[in-house]
Design a protein around this motif. Structure first.
Motif, short mmCIF file in Angstrom:
data_model
loop_
_atom_site.label_atom_id
_atom_site.label_comp_id
_atom_site.label_asym_id
_atom_site.label_seq_id
_atom_site.Cartn_x
_atom_site.Cartn_y
_atom_site.Cartn_z
N SER A 1 69.07 -23.67 23.53
CA SER A 1 68.06 -24.02 24.36
C SER A 1 68.21 -24.33 25.62
CB SER A 1 67.11 -25.12 23.52
OG SER A 1 66.86 -24.78 22.36
N ARG A 2 67.28 -23.75 26.46
CA ARG A 2 67.37 -24.20 27.86
C ARG A 2 66.21 -24.75 28.42
NH1 ARG A 2 70.60 -19.97 26.49
NH2 ARG A 2 72.60 -20.01 27.48
N LEU A 3 66.31 -25.35 29.74
CA LEU A 3 65.06 -25.89 30.35
C LEU A 3 65.39 -25.30 31.86
CD1 LEU A 3 62.91 -27.73 30.26
CD2 LEU A 3 64.32 -29.78 30.96
N GLU A 4 64.35 -24.78 32.33
CA GLU A 4 64.35 -24.04 33.61
C GLU A 4 63.62 -25.11 34.37
OE1 GLU A 4 62.34 -20.24 35.89
OE2 GLU A 4 63.79 -19.98 34.10
N LEU A 5 64.24 -25.68 35.64
CA LEU A 5 63.65 -26.55 36.38
C LEU A 5 63.38 -25.83 37.74
CD1 LEU A 5 65.97 -29.69 35.95
CD2 LEU A 5 63.57 -29.49 34.84
N SER A 6 62.31 -26.04 38.15
CA SER A 6 61.86 -25.13 39.26
C SER A 6 61.30 -25.92 40.57
CB SER A 6 60.83 -23.95 39.00
OG SER A 6 61.16 -23.27 37.99
N ARG A 7 61.67 -25.75 41.68
CA ARG A 7 60.93 -26.43 42.89
C ARG A 7 60.64 -25.25 43.72
NH1 ARG A 7 62.19 -27.73 48.32
NH2 ARG A 7 64.47 -26.81 48.03
N PHE A 8 59.05 -25.14 43.89
CA PHE A 8 58.52 -24.01 44.47
C PHE A 8 58.68 -24.46 46.32
CE2 PHE A 8 56.93 -22.47 40.94
CZ PHE A 8 56.75 -21.38 41.17
N ILE A 9 59.03 -23.60 46.88
CA ILE A 9 59.27 -23.76 48.31
C ILE A 9 58.09 -22.89 49.03
CG2 ILE A 9 60.57 -23.15 50.51
CD1 ILE A 9 63.01 -23.25 48.60
N ARG A 10 57.75 -21.92 48.34
CA ARG A 10 56.69 -20.92 48.83
C ARG A 10 55.87 -20.15 47.61
NH1 ARG A 10 59.44 -18.29 51.99
NH2 ARG A 10 59.53 -16.27 50.73
N PRO A 11 54.98 -20.32 47.31
CA PRO A 11 53.86 -20.64 48.00
C PRO A 11 53.79 -22.42 47.46
CG PRO A 11 53.06 -19.65 45.74
CD PRO A 11 54.46 -19.15 46.17
N LEU A 12 52.92 -23.17 48.21
CA LEU A 12 52.93 -24.67 47.76
C LEU A 12 52.42 -24.89 46.42
CD1 LEU A 12 51.92 -25.97 51.43
CD2 LEU A 12 54.03 -25.80 50.58
N VAL A 13 52.79 -26.02 45.93
CA VAL A 13 52.39 -26.44 44.51
C VAL A 13 50.93 -26.72 44.74
CG1 VAL A 13 52.47 -27.94 42.64
CG2 VAL A 13 54.58 -27.25 43.63
N ILE A 14 49.75 -26.14 43.90
CA ILE A 14 48.49 -26.42 44.07
C ILE A 14 47.99 -27.32 42.95
CG2 ILE A 14 48.05 -24.05 44.98
CD1 ILE A 14 46.94 -23.27 42.24
N ALA A 15 48.59 -27.86 42.01
CA ALA A 15 48.28 -28.69 41.11
C ALA A 15 49.07 -29.63 40.83
CB ALA A 15 47.71 -28.18 39.82
N ASP A 16 48.80 -30.74 40.25
CA ASP A 16 49.98 -31.93 39.81
C ASP A 16 49.54 -32.43 38.51
OD1 ASP A 16 51.82 -33.70 39.45
OD2 ASP A 16 51.80 -34.48 41.61
N HIS A 17 50.43 -32.03 37.42
CA HIS A 17 50.04 -32.65 35.99
C HIS A 17 50.94 -33.56 35.67
CE1 HIS A 17 47.12 -29.27 35.59
NE2 HIS A 17 47.87 -28.53 36.07
#
Length: 145
Positions: free
Chosen positions: A64-80
């Motif tokens: 199993s894998r977990l893909e961690l992502s940090r968006f540079i573009r476009p900006l994140v539009i929601a925060d859960h």
């Protein structure tokens, strides 16, 4: 058609390095990192021009894998991030299938909608995102070759 496996679960984070270290401490192994950008990526996600830094974490059994992502573009539009565990939704889950076209055809009869397009990635995968039940985001991948 047979479902082959679940590839990974994706989580968007603000502090990628901190998240990698947290999941390392938990016991996951860092498998690798990359910048995901370019025309093909935006076509899969439906976001257009995007730039995302990713880190792939793997469970010790290597299943199993977990893909961690940090968006540079476009900006994140929601925060859960502060939502309680019974809040609706998640980023997406990715499944590998034998035939992406046949799978899409079957899932459309159950209400699935294609988010962007089905795209080929370097003659390695055909990829797409769909919206499934309650709008949940699901990725499909077909290995090529």
């Amino acid at each position: 058609m047979a479902l082959k496996r679940m590839d990974n679960m994706g989580i968007v984070v603000e502090d990628l390095e901190g998240a990698v270290e947290f999941f390392r401490e938990l016991g996951l192994e860092f498998e690798g990192g990359a910048m995901i950008e370019g025309e093909w990526a935006g076509r899969v996600t439906g976001l257009g021009d995007q730039s995302v830094e990713v880190a792939m974490m793997r469970t010790p059994d290597r299943h199993s894998r977990l893909e961690l992502s940090r968006f540079i573009r476009p900006l994140v539009i929601a925060d859960h991030r502060k939502a309680p565990v019974n809040a609706f939704g998640y980023l997406r889950v990715m499944f590998t299938v034998d035939d992406i076209d046949e799978t899409l055809e079957r899932l459309r009869t159950r209400g699935a909608e294609l988010v962007g397009e089905v795209v080929d990635y370097k003659d390695i995968y055909r990829l797409c995102y769909i919206r499934g039940p309650e709008g949940l985001l699901i990725g499909l991948a077909q290995e090529l070759g």
